[in-house]
Design a protein around this motif. Sequence first.
Motif, short mmCIF file in Angstrom:
data_model
loop_
_atom_site.label_atom_id
_atom_site.label_comp_id
_atom_site.label_asym_id
_atom_site.label_seq_id
_atom_site.Cartn_x
_atom_site.Cartn_y
_atom_site.Cartn_z
N PHE A 104 0.82 -1.21 0.00
CA PHE A 104 0.00 0.00 0.00
C PHE A 104 0.85 1.26 0.00
O PHE A 104 0.58 2.21 -0.73
CB PHE A 104 -0.93 -0.01 1.23
N GLU B 265 2.17 1.97 -3.41
CA GLU B 265 1.08 2.40 -4.28
C GLU B 265 0.72 3.87 -4.05
O GLU B 265 0.56 4.65 -4.99
CB GLU B 265 -0.14 1.50 -4.04
N VAL B 266 0.63 4.25 -2.77
CA VAL B 266 0.30 5.63 -2.42
C VAL B 266 1.40 6.59 -2.89
O VAL B 266 1.13 7.64 -3.47
CB VAL B 266 0.06 5.76 -0.90
N SER C 135 -7.01 12.20 2.88
CA SER C 135 -8.21 11.45 2.48
C SER C 135 -8.34 11.36 0.97
O SER C 135 -8.70 10.31 0.42
CB SER C 135 -9.47 12.10 3.05
N ALA D 229 -5.94 8.85 -0.35
CA ALA D 229 -6.45 7.50 -0.07
C ALA D 229 -7.51 7.10 -1.10
O ALA D 229 -7.49 5.97 -1.61
CB ALA D 229 -7.03 7.44 1.34
N ALA D 230 -8.40 8.02 -1.41
CA ALA D 230 -9.44 7.73 -2.40
C ALA D 230 -8.85 7.48 -3.79
O ALA D 230 -9.32 6.60 -4.52
CB ALA D 230 -10.45 8.88 -2.46
N VAL E 84 -6.21 5.97 -4.55
CA VAL E 84 -5.67 4.61 -4.68
C VAL E 84 -6.73 3.56 -4.33
O VAL E 84 -6.41 2.40 -4.08
CB VAL E 84 -4.38 4.40 -3.85
N GLY E 85 -8.00 3.99 -4.32
CA GLY E 85 -9.09 3.06 -4.11
C GLY E 85 -9.30 2.61 -2.69
O GLY E 85 -9.92 1.58 -2.44
N GLN E 86 -8.81 3.40 -1.73
CA GLN E 86 -8.96 3.07 -0.31
C GLN E 86 -9.56 4.23 0.47
O GLN E 86 -8.94 4.75 1.40
CB GLN E 86 -7.58 2.70 0.28
N ALA F 104 -8.86 5.57 4.30
CA ALA F 104 -7.54 5.13 4.76
C ALA F 104 -6.58 6.31 4.93
O ALA F 104 -5.38 6.19 4.69
CB ALA F 104 -6.97 4.11 3.78
N ALA G 164 -3.61 5.61 7.14
CA ALA G 164 -2.65 4.75 6.46
C ALA G 164 -1.83 5.55 5.45
O ALA G 164 -0.64 5.29 5.26
CB ALA G 164 -3.35 3.58 5.77
#
Length: 195
Positions: A109, A112-113, A130, A133-134, A136-138, A141, A144
């Motif tokens: 992850f 990827e981020v 936020s 996170a969106a 990368v499809g999360q 998160a 994270a």
Amino acid sequence: MPGRTVVCVNANRDPQTPGQGVEWAVVDSDIGPLLLAATGRGLVNVVFHADAQTRKTAVDRLAARFGAAPVEAPGSARLAEPIRQLAAYFAGELRSFTLDLDWSLISGFNREVLRELAAGVPYGAVVGYSELAARVGQPGAAQAVGAAMGANPLPVVVPCHRVVESGGGIGGFGGGLETKRHLLALEGVLPRPLF
């Protein structure tokens, strides 16, 4: 691509190739000394505040990761282009890094981020935790994403300083908040200090 950080990764080289080695050097910058380290694949690490103890810690970590002691090589051909591009960035002459990067110090992850950040948040722009996170499809998160920023082995080049709180706060930064403010001011996101 004007205004974008371009990440060029040479996928034909295996980061575990025996004998590839790690070379490092310390360079001065507007935000203090930076330790730069490179493998045969590309730039692998940028470390803030590279005083003697920080250098020792960084070199020890690289040795543990790559299985051999990194070599101090300030005149290294591997480091010449990263040094040149960072100097141009701090001089206000470069907005997009075009360096080969070795992503082997980060995975999953976090990688990827960081790749999305490098490709999708240009010089002079910011993104919220936020929102990243969106991207990368999360969604949801954001914490994270914050952890991924803290784990970034390539700060400045992979611009974690461009990630801020959605409410307008500057957020945290592994290099210290003054360093983050300086980088955001350099890129025109924040006003430069008067003194």
